[in-house]
Design an enzyme around this catalytic site. Structure first.
Site, PDB file in Angstrom:
ATOM      1  N   LYS A  57     -21.226  70.591  51.717  1.00 45.88           N
ATOM      2  CA  LYS A  57     -20.572  69.658  50.818  1.00 45.88           C
ATOM      3  C   LYS A  57     -20.332  68.302  51.488  1.00 45.88           C
ATOM      4  O   LYS A  57     -20.259  67.281  50.813  1.00 45.88           O
ATOM      5  CB  LYS A  57     -19.231  70.212  50.341  1.00 45.88           C
TER       6      LYS A  57
HETATM    7  C1  LIG Z   1     -21.200  74.937  47.558  1.00 42.00           C
HETATM    8  C2  LIG Z   1     -21.922  75.863  48.455  1.00 42.00           C
HETATM    9  C3  LIG Z   1     -23.076  76.531  48.042  1.00 42.00           C
HETATM   10  C4  LIG Z   1     -23.618  76.409  46.634  1.00 42.00           C
HETATM   11  O1  LIG Z   1     -24.149  75.141  46.377  1.00 42.00           O
HETATM   12  P1  LIG Z   1     -24.355  74.650  44.863  1.00 42.00           P
HETATM   13  O2  LIG Z   1     -24.776  73.251  44.982  1.00 42.00           O
HETATM   14  O3  LIG Z   1     -23.023  74.804  44.201  1.00 42.00           O
HETATM   15  O4  LIG Z   1     -25.375  75.538  44.267  1.00 42.00           O
HETATM   16  C5  LIG Z   1     -23.725  77.336  48.944  1.00 42.00           C
HETATM   17  N1  LIG Z   1     -23.244  77.514  50.192  1.00 42.00           N
HETATM   18  C6  LIG Z   1     -22.126  76.893  50.624  1.00 42.00           C
HETATM   19  C7  LIG Z   1     -21.640  77.157  51.993  1.00 42.00           C
HETATM   20  C8  LIG Z   1     -21.436  76.044  49.768  1.00 42.00           C
HETATM   21  O5  LIG Z   1     -20.331  75.438  50.211  1.00 42.00           O
END
Ligand SMILES: *Cc1c(COP(=O)(O)O)cnc(C)c1O
Length: 496
Positions: A112
């Site tokens: 993120k």
């Molecule tokens: C948010 C997240 C995901 C999923 O990503 P999306 O864009 O919501 O599909 C996968 N792994 C981690 C560690 C995340 O923080």
């Protein structure tokens, strides 16, 4: 060429990129999509010599066409700096015959950060460009990683406030500690008595509430979203797929034009949608492999063409950031494969809301050819971490392991020999308990914080700063609320 944005539920009106970033969600509840996906205007030959920041500029300027060069470079330079623990920003690591694109080298050690370190700058720049005088209130629902990354990005950013909702028993101990210890005078964190979908629905309802918007405006506030539905999150995520391809080329792992597959551990469908955009910008990507955990609503969708969140139970897994039954960003793909038919998309989304189920037409199914769905059970996820560690010494987190399992399974069953890049979305330190238990069951009874040291020894990596910070931090946030009290809670925080 100018790129404008329109809603997936009513495409008559268009807005500029900066307006779309400010709004987050369209007024009709739809998501903003570019009127067309732009093509890269630099060659791979040029891209392979570029730094991450230069690549970011080359990609983002194609989408954010109302930003000046200065504005955009400024945002990029403020985001991708020493907050990241490596100059590469997103290193590509070869383990065995698979490439792991490590997206966890930012402030909160999960992917993120890739988008949320730049979003506050895109947003405040957008506000200036559009003469917005209101204070911007970021409202976010998180399954664990978004919340902290958003707070870290927005903490003490002038002209903004941020309120984060997380499911009380739905995040890891480390994630929870990261959130409740967040500093910053414009930051609030609320634990809700419900799951992530409850939190997300509550936030969506507030965004769609016109009366509430008016009450806010009277007090000099307006909402915006830091969730992955914001186009300002999506666009920065396209960058690392372009960067990964260019790196493979630079390292002579592939020939120019050679196709690769991309495997993405998926929850809200933002990360993999960014890969889809990268493909349509011109990156030679063959398959987009969508990896789910036991909440395999997307796997079933790609197999059957029916999206069904109703006839299944919500599962809590060891990859909590993927514990999602409504993948919001999928709406952008649905709209695309419906031939950009806003009515059709709106109809399907209404069905999802009222019935919890919708089915796409055969014609639309043909548009899913780029995608392959797969999933990993809890046991398979655990085995994957164990197996790769035993064989190579590389330690991956649970989310990455879901994708690694799906990748391996896809290679075996499809006989597709295309090289695979797995998006590695979190540091193993963030999910240390599950990771260490996968390596050896003897760790199962040990305290999560003790295990950090064990992981350091096992993986021979340094303790990330994000972890060092929470070891001694004070708990600053203890607010909790019921699912139906979210609006009241927000009003309380803002004093309205
Ligand atoms: C948010 C997240 C995901 C999923 O990503 P999306 O864009 O919501 O599909 C996968 N792994 C981690 C560690 C995340 O923080």
């Amino acid at each position: 060429m100018e790129v404008l944005y329109k809603s997936t539920r009513n495409s008559d009106k268009t807005v500029t990129a900066s307006q779309a970033i400010l709004k987050g969600l369209a007024e009709d509840g739809g998501l903003f999509v570019p009127t067309q996906i732009p093509k890269l205007s630099v060659s791979m030959g040029e891209l392979k010599e570029m730094s991450y920041q230069e690549t970011a500029y080359a990609v983002m300027r194609e989408f954010l066409t109302d930003f000046t060069e200065d504005e955009l470079r400024n945002c990029i330079n403020r985001a991708y700096d020493s907050k990241f623990d490596t100059e590469e920003i997103a290193p590509l690591v070869k383990v065995d015959d698979t490439y792991y694109l490590e997206l966890f080298h930012g402030a909160t050690i999960a992917f993120k950060d890739m988008a949320l370190s730049i979003l506050p700058h895109l947003l405040t720049t957008s506000a200036k460009k559009n003469d917005v005088k209101n204070e911007i209130v970021i409202l976010t629902a998180t399954s664990g990683d978004t919340g902290k990354a958003a707070m870290a990005g927005f903490a003490d950013v002038e002209g903004t406030k941020i309120i984060v909702f997380f499911p009380k028993n739905g995040v890891s101990k480390v994630q929870e500690m990261q959130m409740v210890t967040q500093k910053g005078k414009n930051v609030d964190v609320v634990a809700i008595h419900g799951n992530f979908d409850n939190a997300q629905n509550g936030v969506k309802a507030m965004f769609e509430n016109k009366e509430l918007a008016k009450e806010l405006a009277d007090k000099g506030y307006q909402f915006s979203s830091a969730n992955s539905i914001n186009i300002g999150r999506l666009v920065p995520q396209v960058v690392y797929y372009v960067y990964a391809y260019a790196k493979l080329l630079q390292n002579e792992e592939i020939k120019d034009g050679e196709e690769i597959n991309v495997v993405v551990p998926t929850g809200n469908f933002g990360n993999i949608l960014a890969a889809y955009y990268a493909k349509h910008m011109g990156v030679p990507i063959r398959k987009l492999v969508c990896a789910s955990n036991e909440n395999k609503v997307l796997y079933d969708f790609f197999r059957t063409g029916t999206y069904d969140k109703k006839h299944r139970e919500f599962m809590l897994t060891t990859s909590p950031s993927m514990d999602i039954l409504i993948s919001s960003n999928l709406e952008r793909l649905i709209y695309q494969i419906a031939g950009c038919d806003d009515k059709k998309n709106a109809e399907l989304m209404a069905l999802l809301k009222s019935e919890g189920v919708y089915e796409i037409t055969d014609e639309m199914k043909a548009g899913l050819d780029d995608f392959v769905g797969g999933y990993a059970s809890e046991e398979q996820t655990k085995e994957m971490i164990h197996e790769v560690y035993e064989k190579t010494g590389y330690v991956m987190d649970t989310h990455t392991a879901v994708a690694a399992h799906v990748c391996k399974n896809y290679k075996e069953t499809s006989k597709d020999e295309t090289k695979c890049v797995v998006a590695s979305t979190a540091s193993p330190y963030k999910f240390v308990k599950s990771v260490m238990t996968a390596i050896d069951d003897k760790y199962a009874s040990q305290d999560e914080f003790e295990l950090l040291e064990e992981l350091r020894e096992v993986s021979q990596t340094e303790l990330p700063n994000a972890i060092k910070e929470i070891l001694n931090a004070n708990i600053l946030h203890t607010l909790e609320c019921d699912v139906d009290k979210m609006e009241e809670t927000v009003k309380g925080i803002l004093g309205i």
